[in-house]
Design a protein around this motif. Structure first.
Motif, PDB file in Angstrom:
ATOM      1  N   GLU A   9       0.829  -1.194   0.000  1.00  0.00           N
ATOM      2  CA  GLU A   9       0.000   0.000   0.000  1.00  0.00           C
ATOM      3  C   GLU A   9       0.867   1.249   0.000  1.00  0.00           C
ATOM      4  N   LYS A 232       0.790   1.839 -10.913  1.00  0.00           N
ATOM      5  CA  LYS A 232       0.278   1.228  -9.686  1.00  0.00           C
ATOM      6  C   LYS A 232      -0.919   2.046  -9.234  1.00  0.00           C
ATOM      7  N   ARG A 234      -4.149   2.887  -6.753  1.00  0.00           N
ATOM      8  CA  ARG A 234      -4.589   2.738  -5.378  1.00  0.00           C
ATOM      9  C   ARG A 234      -5.842   3.588  -5.176  1.00  0.00           C
TER      10      ARG A 234
END
Length: 449
Positions: A9, A232, A234
């Protein structure tokens, strides 16, 4: 390079570990409990059990047509779910008789869930130990507004668990739009014309509604991952909440309008609904034939032309099923190697919602003017107004997400405000555009949120 979505994360960036070409070594990925896999399996089993229970009730009451349609929707989506899991895991080339048998009796998601849980427990027991087989994965990431290339070492076990997660995400969409949407629509229709709400039907409709909402939310997340595959991604709780509210209002208002329209016109509504679905289905094929491109051969190396065609038709059926009830967040492009249009096409999104809004208004007007009293003690005008307002609110949440909450909105060449400004001002004199300074044009093209 292998693609793995299971990443930390908060990547720990170490300035000393910077490599050549500005590649930064990130921390090893952590594995998390597969809640999504368990939830998808629970939805599949719950909807299957409640559908079979209603089939038994309809058969006991000699309601043949209701039984046949309920069973048909369940069987079609279940078979497509089994084929999806087999295709993603490539089981036909492996010696796994137990898995194939479980898929044959429509319990493939259950055995896949057990496999994922066993893999997770194995990783949990070996936590802290280095795996002998690893691969390097690179992803771009926006940190403080700057694009950074980060590299991770991904173990084989984590790759396998990530493959299970991705397979279940696709399975949830298949179940939602090829099974839950027609099942929920039909059960609502039966409820209206029968004026009865048995507990078994309520349970089936609740499972179907949750499945549709979950599948539509995953559809947005997968669309972002596919469009920005090198990044990436999130999503925070606020973004997920906005997407969930947007999709829930959009799908429920759309399906209720379809049910009321069908209850008003009965069999006369079938040609309109069928034509609507066929237009969506053939649109990407017409564009493919007009482009003169050849059939893509990168779907699966062991597939023949017939196998590739079957897969493309299945993808198109899913694409049409999604767009029939809500926006797919992706534009299918069969002539492209990746099968999707990766650009942020505001025009396609605007056209979809404009056409759907006009359709919904027409169907609501048909229900208001010609509908019988399918809902006692309720005003048809009030119902029609509430459904249209709910759909407009869903569009508002959609605009809110893309304008302020999209995780990669800084990469947009133009945002929602820019597009609306262009649409509203497209009638201005051409001379005004030609007199603009070149520097102003460059700044306008780079305007982002």
């Amino acid at each position: 390079m292998d693609r793995v979505y299971e990443m930390p994360e908060e990547p720990n960036v170490d300035p000393i570990s910077s490599l050549e070409e500005d590649v930064i070594r990130g921390a090893n990925p952590r594995f998390t409990f597969p809640f999504g896999i368990l939830f998808s399996t629970f939805l599949y089993c719950g909807e299957a059990a409640s559908a079979l229970y209603m089939v038994r009730i309809y058969r006991k009451n000699s309601e043949t047509y209701w039984m046949a349609y309920t069973l048909s929707f369940f069987m079609f989506s279940s078979i497509m779910v089994q084929l999806t899991l087999i295709f993603v895991h490539r089981d036909l080339a492996k010696d796994k008789p137990l898995s194939l048998f479980m898929h044959l009796i429509l319990l493939g998601p259950v055995i896949r869930c057990l496999e994922a849980m066993i893999k997770y427990l194995t990783l949990w027991k070996k936590e802290g130990q280095e795996e002998p087989y690893v691969s390097l994965t690179r992803k771009k990431m926006l940190i403080n507004g700057e694009e950074v290339l980060i590299e991770w070492e991904v173990g084989h076990s984590i790759r396998t668990l990530a493959m299970h997660r991705n397979a279940y995400k696709r399975m949830s969409q298949i179940q939602a739009f090829l099974g839950s949407v027609p099942q929920l629509t039909y059960q609502l229709y039966v409820t209206l014309i029968s004026a009865e709400v048995p507990l078994g039907r309520v349970v089936l409709m609740v499972f179907s509604l949750i499945s549709v909402t979950y599948g539509a939310t995953l559809c947005n997340m997968l669309a972002i991952q596919i469009k920005y595959d090198e990044y990436k991604i999130r999503l925070g709780p606020l973004e997920v909440l906005c997407i969930t509210i947007w999709r829930t209002l959009e799908i429920t208002s759309r399906l209720l309008i379809l049910v009321l329209f069908s209850a008003t016109l009965k069999l006369k509504a079938v040609p309109f609904l069928l034509l609507n679905f066929l237009i969506i289905f053939f649109e990407p094929w017409v564009k493919f034939w007009r482009s003169g491109a050849q059939m893509p051969n990168n779907i699966e190396k062991n597939f023949s032309q017939v196998g590739t065609l079957v897969v493309l038709i299945s993808i198109t059926v899913l694409y049409a099923g999604i767009n029939f009830s809500c926006w797919s967040a992706l534009q299918l492009k069969l002539a492209d190697r990746d099968l999707v249009e990766k650009g942020q096409n505001w025009g396609h999104m605007g056209l979809h919602y404009s056409v759907r809004l006009v359709e919904n208004v027409i169907m609501v007007l048909v229900f208001k003017l010609f509908g019988v009293k399918v809902l006692l003690n309720y005003c048809h005008s009030l119902i029609a107004l509430q459904l249209i307002i709910a759909y407009l609110i869903s569009i508002g949440f959609m605009l809110l997400f893309f304008q302020y909450l999209h995780p990669l909105r800084s990469l947009f060449t133009h945002n929602i405000v820019d597009y609306l400004h262009c649409v509203c001002c497209h009638r201005h004199p051409r001379s005004r555009v030609e007199n603009l300074e070149p520097s102003f044009d460059a700044e306008a093209r780079q305007s982002v949120v």
